[in-house]
Design a protein around this motif. Sequence first.
Motif, PDB file in Angstrom:
ATOM      1  N   GLY A 158       6.118   2.693   1.929  1.00  0.00           N
ATOM      2  CA  GLY A 158       4.937   1.839   1.827  1.00  0.00           C
ATOM      3  C   GLY A 158       4.408   1.405   3.172  1.00  0.00           C
ATOM      4  N   GLY A 159       3.187   0.907   3.166  1.00  0.00           N
ATOM      5  CA  GLY A 159       2.512   0.545   4.407  1.00  0.00           C
ATOM      6  C   GLY A 159       1.742   1.734   4.942  1.00  0.00           C
ATOM      7  N   PHE A 209       0.863  -1.188   0.000  1.00  0.00           N
ATOM      8  CA  PHE A 209       0.000   0.000   0.000  1.00  0.00           C
ATOM      9  C   PHE A 209       0.898   1.236   0.000  1.00  0.00           C
ATOM     10  N   VAL A 210       0.791   2.065  -1.047  1.00  0.00           N
ATOM     11  CA  VAL A 210       1.695   3.207  -1.150  1.00  0.00           C
ATOM     12  C   VAL A 210       0.989   4.554  -1.255  1.00  0.00           C
ATOM     13  N   THR A 211      -0.337   4.557  -1.232  1.00  0.00           N
ATOM     14  CA  THR A 211      -1.035   5.846  -1.274  1.00  0.00           C
ATOM     15  C   THR A 211      -1.999   5.942  -0.091  1.00  0.00           C
ATOM     16  N   ASP A 212      -2.366   7.189   0.192  1.00  0.00           N
ATOM     17  CA  ASP A 212      -3.352   7.448   1.241  1.00  0.00           C
ATOM     18  C   ASP A 212      -4.635   6.670   0.952  1.00  0.00           C
ATOM     19  N   GLU A 240       4.024  15.116   2.202  1.00  0.00           N
ATOM     20  CA  GLU A 240       3.110  15.456   1.113  1.00  0.00           C
ATOM     21  C   GLU A 240       2.208  14.271   0.754  1.00  0.00           C
ATOM     22  N   ILE A 241       2.769  13.026   0.769  1.00  0.00           N
ATOM     23  CA  ILE A 241       1.978  11.842   0.402  1.00  0.00           C
ATOM     24  C   ILE A 241       0.846  11.568   1.405  1.00  0.00           C
ATOM     25  N   GLN A 242       0.977  12.158   2.606  1.00  0.00           N
ATOM     26  CA  GLN A 242      -0.060  11.958   3.629  1.00  0.00           C
ATOM     27  C   GLN A 242      -1.089  13.081   3.627  1.00  0.00           C
ATOM     28  N   CYS A 248      -6.412   5.515   8.471  1.00  0.00           N
ATOM     29  CA  CYS A 248      -4.982   5.298   8.199  1.00  0.00           C
ATOM     30  C   CYS A 248      -4.534   6.120   7.001  1.00  0.00           C
ATOM     31  N   THR A 249      -3.267   6.507   7.011  1.00  0.00           N
ATOM     32  CA  THR A 249      -2.667   7.122   5.827  1.00  0.00           C
ATOM     33  C   THR A 249      -1.369   6.393   5.511  1.00  0.00           C
ATOM     34  N   THR A 250      -0.735   6.781   4.393  1.00  0.00           N
ATOM     35  CA  THR A 250       0.455   6.061   3.951  1.00  0.00           C
ATOM     36  C   THR A 250       1.718   6.604   4.624  1.00  0.00           C
TER      37      THR A 250
END
Length: 303
Positions: A196-197, A177-180, A211-213, A190-192
Amino acid sequence: MNTKFIIFSLLLALAASQTYSISPCTCTQLLSEGDCTKNAGLGCSWDSTKKSCGVSTTPVTPTVTYAAYCDTFAQSDCPKAKPCTDCGNYAACAWVENKCTYFTGCTAFAKTTKEECQAISNRCITDGTHCVEIDACSTYKKQLPCDKNASGSLCYWDTTNNTCVDANTCNKLPTTFVTDKDCRDVISTCTTQTGGGCIDSGNNCSDQTLEIQCVWNKLKTQACYWDGAACKDRICDNAPTTLTTDDTCKAFRTDGTCTTKANGGCVTRTTCAAATIQAACEEIAIGMELLVLIRHVQMLLLQ
Ligand SMILES: *[C@@H]1O[C@H](CO)[C@@H](O)[C@H](O)[C@H]1NC(C)=O
Ligand SMILES: *[C@@H]1O[C@H](CO)[C@@H](O)[C@H](O)[C@H]1NC(C)=O
Ligand SMILES: *[C@@H]1O[C@H](CO)[C@@H](O)[C@H](O)[C@H]1NC(C)=O
């Protein structure tokens, strides 16, 4: 009826033992709780503390009655066939050695791939050595089948305890899992994370450090906006000054509530009535200026 059932079970056990293993199946050879309790003909019972199957000390009554209709099914339908009305979610037949026969459990079959096990019955996956029944995460004794439970929810392999458990917290979701969205689709809080994870989402947008979160607040009630350095609430006032058109402001929030403002950036779009008043105001202002101008001209002409 009961006698017939026992005789039939014994015949099946005999047939199975002759075709698929050297010795007849015993209770201790059944690796999952599902196989253990459903093979009533063998008189086994599941010990939930030892996680093992043994000969039952109390008489076991068959939980599944069935009709031996299996041989009417073709190979493609056989692993899915449910000729009985009380088989639950499970197929009652299995495709074995080119024929459709009554299904007695997954662990009798020594198959090393998921596909081979699924071709026997939709209830079976492999543990690497044998087929095992798709069941609750806690029934999987090896890492390989520890993927999804019978309802399709994800499982997690606990390497400390060597146990398979429900993937019910952010840190138990897979590292693939690599995206929010990947994370929130399974557990919405949950967020990324980097690499990953998933991890617990910050409460507010301003708590999301990467930024990805920076997609949602924890409760998914507020969309977030990454301004290049920090995560902020995605509200009109936080739009960058590089947005200078009504369309870009409109697109800043999915609800389209932002509109452009002087010198770039956005403000919350006001209502039509307010806009009309503002436009009217401007018209009145222009009218006043004209009036002043006319007065000046008149005065000049009078002089
Ligand atoms: C599968 O897991 C979900 C979530 O943990 C749970 O609600 C459900 O009862 C489980 N189903 C089975 C068959 O174990
Ligand atoms: C291992 O199992 C014990 C007892 O069930 C539990 O308290 C512990 O949290 C588990 N370890 C991990 C890493 O989950
Ligand atoms: C963050 O969220 C909590 C509630 O979730 C709220 O009480 C708090 O005021 C928020 N903080 C900021 C800085 O927005």
